[in-house]
Write a protein that holds these residues in place. Sequence first.
Motif, short mmCIF file in Angstrom:
data_model
loop_
_atom_site.label_atom_id
_atom_site.label_comp_id
_atom_site.label_asym_id
_atom_site.label_seq_id
_atom_site.Cartn_x
_atom_site.Cartn_y
_atom_site.Cartn_z
N ASN A 249 0.83 -1.21 0.00
CA ASN A 249 0.00 0.00 0.00
C ASN A 249 0.86 1.26 0.00
O ASN A 249 0.60 2.21 -0.75
N PHE A 250 1.91 1.26 0.83
CA PHE A 250 2.79 2.43 0.90
C PHE A 250 3.48 2.68 -0.43
O PHE A 250 3.47 3.79 -0.97
N LEU A 251 4.10 1.65 -1.00
CA LEU A 251 4.87 1.85 -2.23
C LEU A 251 3.96 2.11 -3.43
O LEU A 251 4.34 2.86 -4.34
N ALA A 252 2.77 1.52 -3.43
CA ALA A 252 1.81 1.82 -4.50
C ALA A 252 1.41 3.29 -4.47
O ALA A 252 1.33 3.96 -5.52
N ASP A 253 1.17 3.80 -3.27
CA ASP A 253 0.80 5.21 -3.14
C ASP A 253 1.98 6.13 -3.50
O ASP A 253 1.83 7.12 -4.22
N ALA A 254 3.16 5.79 -2.98
CA ALA A 254 4.33 6.64 -3.21
C ALA A 254 4.69 6.70 -4.69
O ALA A 254 5.13 7.74 -5.18
N ARG A 255 4.51 5.60 -5.41
CA ARG A 255 4.84 5.59 -6.84
C ARG A 255 3.92 6.51 -7.64
O ARG A 255 4.33 7.07 -8.66
N MET A 256 2.70 6.72 -7.18
CA MET A 256 1.71 7.44 -7.98
C MET A 256 1.58 8.91 -7.63
O MET A 256 0.74 9.61 -8.21
N ILE A 257 2.37 9.42 -6.71
CA ILE A 257 2.30 10.85 -6.37
C ILE A 257 2.65 11.67 -7.61
O ILE A 257 3.66 11.43 -8.26
N ASN A 258 1.77 12.62 -7.94
CA ASN A 258 1.94 13.46 -9.14
C ASN A 258 2.09 12.62 -10.40
O ASN A 258 2.83 12.96 -11.32
N GLY A 259 1.37 11.50 -10.44
CA GLY A 259 1.45 10.61 -11.60
C GLY A 259 2.80 9.94 -11.74
O GLY A 259 3.19 9.53 -12.83
N GLY A 260 3.52 9.82 -10.61
CA GLY A 260 4.86 9.22 -10.66
C GLY A 260 5.94 10.19 -11.10
O GLY A 260 7.09 9.80 -11.24
N GLN A 261 5.57 11.44 -11.30
CA GLN A 261 6.50 12.43 -11.84
C GLN A 261 7.15 13.24 -10.71
O GLN A 261 6.99 14.45 -10.59
#
Length: 501
Positions: A249-261
């Motif tokens: 859950n943590f890494l899925a959320d962290a990867r998607m911040i600002n679309g991963g950008q």
Amino acid sequence: MTKPAEVSVRPGDKVSADSHSLNELLEIQQAAFIRDGIPDAKTRIDRINRLGQLLLDNEAEICAALNADFGTRPRDVSVAADIAGSMIDLTHQRRHVAEWMEETNVAKLQGLLGFKQRLRHDPLGVVGVMGPWNFPLNLTFVPAGSAFAAGNRVLMRPSSITKTTTELIARLAPDYFSIEELAVVTSAHGNGSDFAKLPVDHMFFTGSPEVGASVAQEAAKNLVPVTLELGGKNPAIVDLDTDITEAANFLADARMINGGQVCLCPDYVFVPESKVGEFVEKVIARWTANYPTIAENSQYTSTINAKNFNRIVGLIDDAVELGATKQQVIPAGEVLPDADARKIPPTVLTGVKAGMKIEEDEVFGPVLTVYPYRNQSEAIDKINSAGHPLTMYWVGDDNARLAHLADHTRSGSISGNDFALHLVSGGLPFGGVGRSGMGNYHGRFGFETFSHARAVTVSSLPLSFAESMSAPFTKKDVRATNMQVKLWKFLNGRAARKSAR
């Protein structure tokens, strides 16, 4: 060419930077810095306050401009990162600048004996700030705030990729600043290379390692010192006994911040070999719950432009063609990737191997690569072979394995169990190492980056170093020299014996 002596631009005149060339803006600020001298704490605090007020007064218009530049970018992201996120460090600078700028007496006892030693914290002069497109305000306003705290003038060049936002800030800035203090430069003044050529007193750049190297080369021609905040493929390691659901859950959320950008997003993750399948399943489940729709979802950040969209899709396709496995979250009835909306579905890649482009390139998008590991040394060897990242994620307890990881790798920072919390601490630096950057800022580190530590000594000692180090050298001088050698041999030998015990 406008000569500095002929320029009279005072606060409140609302003169746009567009009225002058790059070189003229630099001359105006240089002349103002010399004319006014080193600013007091009140002036510095006022400038920091106005920088924050520019953001807060125009929040709605800024968020709309950012949304227009990205195609889709949630207001919550823009406020949290570019507005509120900037205010955290601006507030810290404002509260502490009076303390930081005070002259320091570094040797009180020696001063009483006649050898006074003081340390000044002087401004450099004019600072150039070059910002990226992913957080175009935070990554220009925060270093500008540090530069103001240190007593400098600022030439700011936000990214031309986020054109709407940059033009908005350029239009608003004269309502808050004289161009003697802050001048916002746009593409109308030339490209980034033109800006990098300016003989400012310090150049601050945030962006890719490739462009950063070019900026450093241009700055070197003028012997301008640089701070480079660059990117890097940030690894994450899930510890052996970590709860897989929480880690996913943590890494899925962290990867998607600002679309991963984000230069701090986790790029690839090491998971205990026996738990890889469960981890991937949980990541996909998290993304499925978070993004029931994507193509028309205003909370799903678009890829910034077609160039980056095609690059990311190309990295995924190249990996799959060479044998990697992809799993994507594509809501029912949607066709993704969507080139028109620049939406790429959240993607997990497994089976990634050497020779695939995604092994080398920073993704900067919604893609997470997952590797299995059996022992920590495998992960460490892989991380060290990929260059030094801007940050490294650890998912687990603060234990001996984390200490071992820190001792055997290099990175700008280490973030445990959450996304880049060092950004919100006034006591910690933000910066990279090696290919991920040089220098740092935030808190006092930012103040010191844009300051010159200036030594001041005043002697009333009964002996003169100048006299003792210049001819003629008397027998007394020779005896003193021999005594120094004998003393240092004794002290160094004693230290060597002590360390050998």
